[in-house]
Design an enzyme around this catalytic site. Structure first.
Site, PDB file in Angstrom:
ATOM      1  N   GLN A 278    -124.438  38.365  19.715  1.00 41.46           N
ATOM      2  CA  GLN A 278    -123.632  37.215  19.324  1.00 41.46           C
ATOM      3  C   GLN A 278    -123.119  37.373  17.895  1.00 41.46           C
ATOM      4  O   GLN A 278    -123.864  37.746  16.989  1.00 41.46           O
ATOM      5  CB  GLN A 278    -124.446  35.919  19.436  1.00 41.46           C
ATOM      6  CG  GLN A 278    -124.688  35.455  20.851  1.00 41.46           C
ATOM      7  CD  GLN A 278    -123.449  34.873  21.521  1.00 41.46           C
ATOM      8  OE1 GLN A 278    -122.388  34.765  20.916  1.00 41.46           O
ATOM      9  NE2 GLN A 278    -123.586  34.506  22.784  1.00 41.46           N
ATOM     10  N   GLU A 328    -128.729  44.183  32.910  1.00 38.94           N
ATOM     11  CA  GLU A 328    -127.595  44.368  32.002  1.00 38.94           C
ATOM     12  C   GLU A 328    -126.824  45.627  32.406  1.00 38.94           C
ATOM     13  O   GLU A 328    -127.423  46.648  32.761  1.00 38.94           O
ATOM     14  CB  GLU A 328    -128.077  44.488  30.557  1.00 38.94           C
ATOM     15  CG  GLU A 328    -127.040  44.920  29.541  1.00 38.94           C
ATOM     16  CD  GLU A 328    -125.839  44.006  29.465  1.00 38.94           C
ATOM     17  OE1 GLU A 328    -124.712  44.524  29.319  1.00 38.94           O
ATOM     18  OE2 GLU A 328    -126.014  42.786  29.559  1.00 38.94           O
ATOM     19  N   ASN A 378    -125.831  34.684  31.425  1.00 38.90           N
ATOM     20  CA  ASN A 378    -124.979  34.644  30.227  1.00 38.90           C
ATOM     21  C   ASN A 378    -123.860  35.666  30.416  1.00 38.90           C
ATOM     22  O   ASN A 378    -123.816  36.698  29.754  1.00 38.90           O
ATOM     23  CB  ASN A 378    -125.822  34.963  28.983  1.00 38.90           C
ATOM     24  CG  ASN A 378    -125.033  34.783  27.698  1.00 38.90           C
ATOM     25  OD1 ASN A 378    -123.940  34.203  27.688  1.00 38.90           O
ATOM     26  ND2 ASN A 378    -125.564  35.294  26.600  1.00 38.90           N
ATOM     27  N   CYS A 406    -119.014  31.040  27.829  1.00 36.37           N
ATOM     28  CA  CYS A 406    -118.127  31.048  26.670  1.00 36.37           C
ATOM     29  C   CYS A 406    -116.703  30.684  27.072  1.00 36.37           C
ATOM     30  O   CYS A 406    -115.822  30.537  26.220  1.00 36.37           O
ATOM     31  CB  CYS A 406    -118.142  32.405  25.974  1.00 36.37           C
ATOM     32  SG  CYS A 406    -117.628  33.781  27.044  1.00 36.37           S
ATOM     33  N   GLU A 452    -119.638  27.649  22.939  1.00 35.62           N
ATOM     34  CA  GLU A 452    -120.507  28.030  24.042  1.00 35.62           C
ATOM     35  C   GLU A 452    -120.973  26.748  24.721  1.00 35.62           C
ATOM     36  O   GLU A 452    -121.281  25.758  24.051  1.00 35.62           O
ATOM     37  CB  GLU A 452    -121.719  28.817  23.523  1.00 35.62           C
ATOM     38  CG  GLU A 452    -121.384  30.129  22.862  1.00 35.62           C
ATOM     39  CD  GLU A 452    -121.149  31.261  23.847  1.00 35.62           C
ATOM     40  OE1 GLU A 452    -121.751  31.239  24.925  1.00 35.62           O
ATOM     41  OE2 GLU A 452    -120.368  32.170  23.513  1.00 35.62           O
TER      42      GLU A 452
END
Length: 459
Positions: A278, A328, A378, A406, A452
């Site tokens: 971030q 991921e 996320n 986002c 966010e």
């Protein structure tokens, strides 16, 4: 860092409000979820460290009407400074009290600079683009005139410009028109370490010619004028596309340390050049604390951290759960997460590399034995793959889902609808639907309309 709670102006909640209206009209939300308790509260904090910046100016909106500028900011003169501010921080003309209460000062830890011929005709100017190529009004604002980025970032960009003016190779703006030097990315942390990443289009250069260019830029930043930047590391990536991953075209370490590190939520985090982290670290702490509060995990909970990046969310909650399973796509980020877990003594975590839609179904097959599973997603701006939504919906063990978005409009809207719609065999959405219970916007991007949004779903 002071925790502050205030009601949020409506402009910051417009996406959430529109979604709630949609679900209410569609009958997807029961009456008690249409106005969930506490959804209008924003958890913010003041930033104590001035070492984070991320500013990318790509387009000016033609014909966009700007809001009236407060008198204390001076006259409107149409200067490039104003144009830059309108693109990067479009709400700057308003007092922050008007934008979002309370005031938060945001800093960034990553700057991206582009290379172009400047408006004065001088070649190889480093800065931010204003305008569009199609309209023929691109202006590359020079980095040494920018006031809203840290001094360190601006310094690196200025010396990079010095190097480019000495180079016999031209910058690359449009691939089919040739050129070589494309982009400079600067990443810093709160300890003052600086990682610079140069993106270079090789065109038809031989390996020997590429080696000469790498040695030249390396020498410039080690023993030449660029040594004043005191870089912690310098990376070089050959890229024939707009964006290349490490797997597609490896980041080549020319000198220095391979990683930088950041302290966040009592964890020491390792960050690779290709890993997502971030851009507003102090704001990220507030974001992740909010996620942790909404998950409600306990010692019997398995936490699924989907699209986990460097694993910060899952690792920050590991001591409160029985197990953390992270997924991921970026291999470097997974390696960072595993290192961070080992360094911080976390032994109940596993991280898997690959696409979530391929890995998740297999992980969930063994989680139907009654043990509570909480999922945190996320995703990037494109949202979740529909097979990930299917896997989440069809896993009965997942009773709580925290969705960090986002960009809630667009593909994420489809994600939310598919999570909450009635069972649909045609779409293989067989599990019980989720109910949107709470939404908490967190302002990681002050002076812009973006934030966010953390969504809590239960079933």
């Amino acid at each position: 860092m002071a925790d502050l709670k205030r009601r949020v102006p409506m402009h910051s909640l417009r996406y959430f409000i529109s979604m709630v209206g949609l679900f209410s009209k569609s009958g997807l939300l029961p009456w008690y979820a249409r106005n969930p308790p506490g959804w209008s509260q924003l958890f913010l904090g003041t930033v104590c460290k001035g070492d984070f910046t991320h500013v990318i100016a790509t387009k000016c909106q033609k014909g966009q009407k700007s809001q009236k500028k407060p008198s204390h900011l001076g006259p409107l003169d149409g200067s490039w400074q104003e144009r830059l501010a309108d693109v990067v921080t479009p709400l700057w003309r308003l007092s922050y009290e008007e934008q979002l209460k309370p005031v938060i000062n945001g800093y960034r830890n990553k700057s991206t600079f582009s290379v172009n011929r400047g408006p004065d005709g001088n070649p190889k100017t480093v800065g931010y683009y204003l305008g569009t190529w199609r309209d023929g009004n691109i202006v590359c604002v020079r980095s040494n005139n920018l006031k809203n980025i840290p001094e360190k970032h601006s310094q690196v960009a200025q010396y990079y410009e010095v190097f480019l003016r000495q180079s016999p190779l031209e910058p690359c703006l449009v691939f089919h028109e040739g050129g070589y030097w494309r982009e400079l990315i600067v990443r810093t942390n709160s300890q003052g370490d600086t990682m610079a990443i140069i993106t270079f289009h090789p065109q038809k250069l031989s390996q020997e010619e590429l080696h000469v260019q790498k040695e030249t830029v390396k020498e410039f930043f080690i023993r030449g004028p660029g040594a004043a930047c005191d870089l912690t590391s310098l990376y070089f990536q050959e890229s024939t596309m707009t964006r290349c991953s490490h797997q597609q075209s490896p980041y080549q370490l020319l000198f220095g340390e391979p990683y930088i590190f950041e302290e966040l939520l009592s964890l020491k985090i390792r960050i690779s050049p290709d890993a997502f982290f971030q851009i507003n670290t102090a704001g990220a702490e507030m974001l992740y604390r909010t996620v942790g509060e909404l998950t409600g995990v306990n010692s019997d909970t398995i936490l699924l951290d989907i699209c986990c990046g460097t694993g910060v969310i899952g690792l920050s909650l590991a001591q409160h759960t029985s197990q953390v399973l992270g997924i991921e796509l970026v291999e470097q980020a997974v390696e960072d997460a595993r290192w961070t877990a080992a360094f911080n003594g976390i032994t109940n975590s596993e991280f898997h590399t690959g696409r979530a839609e391929k890995i998740l179904p297999g992980l969930l097959k063994s989680k139907e034995d009654g043990q509570s599973v909480v999922a945190v997603v996320n995703p990037a701006r494109a949202g979740l793959h529909y097979k990930v939504i299917q896997a989440i919906r069809n896993c009965r063990a997942i009773r709580t889902l925290v969705f960090v978005s986002c960009k809630l409009h667009g593909e994420s809207t489809r994600n939310v609808i598919e999570l909450c719609c009635p069972p649909d065999p045609a779409k293989k959405l067989l599990g019980e639907p989720f109910v949107l219970q709470q939404a908490v916007p967190v302002d990681l991007f002050p002076h812009t309309p973006h934030c966010e949004l953390v969504l809590l779903f239960t079933r």
